[in-house]
Motif scaffolding. Structure first.
Motif, short mmCIF file in Angstrom:
data_model
loop_
_atom_site.label_atom_id
_atom_site.label_comp_id
_atom_site.label_asym_id
_atom_site.label_seq_id
_atom_site.Cartn_x
_atom_site.Cartn_y
_atom_site.Cartn_z
N ALA A 72 -4.92 3.74 1.79
CA ALA A 72 -5.08 2.60 1.01
C ALA A 72 -4.84 1.42 1.81
O ALA A 72 -5.37 0.35 2.01
CB ALA A 72 -3.89 2.53 -0.27
N VAL A 122 -6.97 -2.20 2.49
CA VAL A 122 -6.45 -3.51 2.75
C VAL A 122 -6.69 -4.23 3.86
O VAL A 122 -7.03 -5.46 3.84
CB VAL A 122 -4.86 -3.54 2.36
N TYR A 163 0.93 -1.18 -0.12
CA TYR A 163 -0.03 -0.14 0.13
C TYR A 163 1.02 1.07 0.07
O TYR A 163 2.06 1.27 0.54
CB TYR A 163 -0.95 0.07 1.01
#
Length: 376
Positions: free
Chosen positions: A173, A177, A168
């Motif tokens: 992000a 995840v 990431y």
């Protein structure tokens, strides 16, 4: 001499002379041995043409036939070592999962191949001969080493399937995840998802080297060896400026406002097209925009706080990187920052494909008011 007596004599001589002597029965159909001593020829017309020859020779290494029959096959090694440990034919057969009598057949064939007995057999017990014990001592360490190597390779393959490494490039992000990882572990409890932060100085190195199986990162990515998935979410841009900067009082800034500013970009193994996309070099009126480079994101934050320049970031990053010496201003002219999954063009394992589907199905709109989800 009657034929049955000839056969008896043949086996008696073999047992007596062992591996260094051979008994050859010759007839008009068989080639006559070169080194032979004829012991007797029958005078009977019915047996004329048939002789017994004892061939006495010493097999040197160069004279030994190089045939495949001398090589121990894997099933022979396993049967021999199992019987050498169990010293019981039935238990050895059950242990290797063979058909009844199969181990006895394998051992008999192996003994014929070697030319001497490996086991002493009685009605009550089975034991190794001295030759069998020597063979066991020679084979066992090598066999165990092979078994360990195979087990290690299988375990490594299993670990590779069960450990999924996902990269990431930003906290936003990472949030996405981690949520997908929670769902993934619910369906595959034997699997582990490891997340790895990708540094701006080398945004594509980890995915290319295999350090991560996939990566959720900012676009654009235009590389022939990488596949780019659909955009999962977008973020609005902000311009980070020092608190005392002239732009700090603006409600929003545009690209033309950067003509008198120094923009902090990043150095390293970064594609030029990526840098130019996120950090323009001139204003719409053609005025140049000065640049200065940083190695890492934290370095860029410190440079902004110290008044060395300004830089771009996504809006929600302020929640993670807000500092008292910086101001985050809406940026109205730049495109939205798009995030997508990149992966090697060679493809993913089935486990990784499953995780990717979960990641693409995660709703990013639950992660912040300023995050914009792309329509499917």
């Amino acid at each position: 001499m009657p034929r049955h007596q000839q056969r008896n004599l043949q086996w008696e001589l073999i047992a007596l002379l062992g591996k260094r002597l051979s008994l050859v029965m010759t007839s008009p159909r068989w080639p006559r041995p070169v080194h032979a001593m004829r012991t007797r020829r029958s005078s009977s017309p019915a047996r004329r043409g048939s002789s017994i020859f004892v061939v006495i020779y010493h097999q040197s290494r160069s004279q030994q036939p190089q045939d495949k029959g001398r090589v121990m096959e894997r099933h022979e090694i396993e049967a021999f070592l199992t019987l050498a440990e169990e010293l019981h034919f039935r238990r050895a057969t059950e242990r290797i999962g063979a058909a009844p009598g199969r181990v006895s057949q394998i051992i008999q064939k192996l003994e014929r191949k070697i030319g001497a007995p490996l086991f002493e057999r009685t009605s009550r017990r089975v034991s190794l001969t001295p030759l069998g014990a020597d063979l066991r001592d020679e084979l066992l360490p090598a066999h165990e080493q092979v078994q360990r190597a195979i087990a290690k390779a299988v375990a490594a393959g299993r670990d590779q399937r069960r450990v999924l490494r996902v990269g990431y490039s930003s906290p936003m992000a990472a949030d996405l995840v981690l949520k997908a990882a929670e769902r993934f572990r619910g369906s595959y409890p034997e699997s582990t998802v490891q997340i790895h932060e990708i540094q701006l100085a080398d945004p594509l190195g980890p995915i290319r080297s295999g350090q991560v199986h996939m990566q959720l990162t900012e676009l654009p990515v235009r590389e022939p060896d990488l596949t780019v998935g659909p955009v999962l979410f977008t973020e609005e841009r902000r311009l980070m400026v020092p608190r005392g900067h002239r732009l700090a009082a603006y409600e929003s800034v545009g690209l033309e406002d950067l003509a008198d500013a120094t923009v902090i970009t990043f150095t390293g193994s970064i594609p030029t097209y990526w840098v130019d996309y996120h950090y323009p070099t001139q204003t719409p009126l053609g005025r140049p925009i000065a640049r200065v480079e940083a190695g890492y994101w934290q370095e860029a934050l410190s440079m902004v706080g110290a008044g060395r320049g300004v830089t771009f970031a996504c809006a929600r990053a302020e929640q993670y990187y807000s500092r008292p010496d910086t101001v985050w201003i809406p940026y109205r002219d730049g495109p939205l920052i798009e995030y997508a999954v990149i992966q090697p063009k060679a493809g993913l394992t089935s486990h990784a494909e499953t995780f990717l589907r979960l990641l693409q199905g995660t709703d990013p709109r639950r992660r912040g008011d300023r995050t914009t989800a792309r329509p499917a």
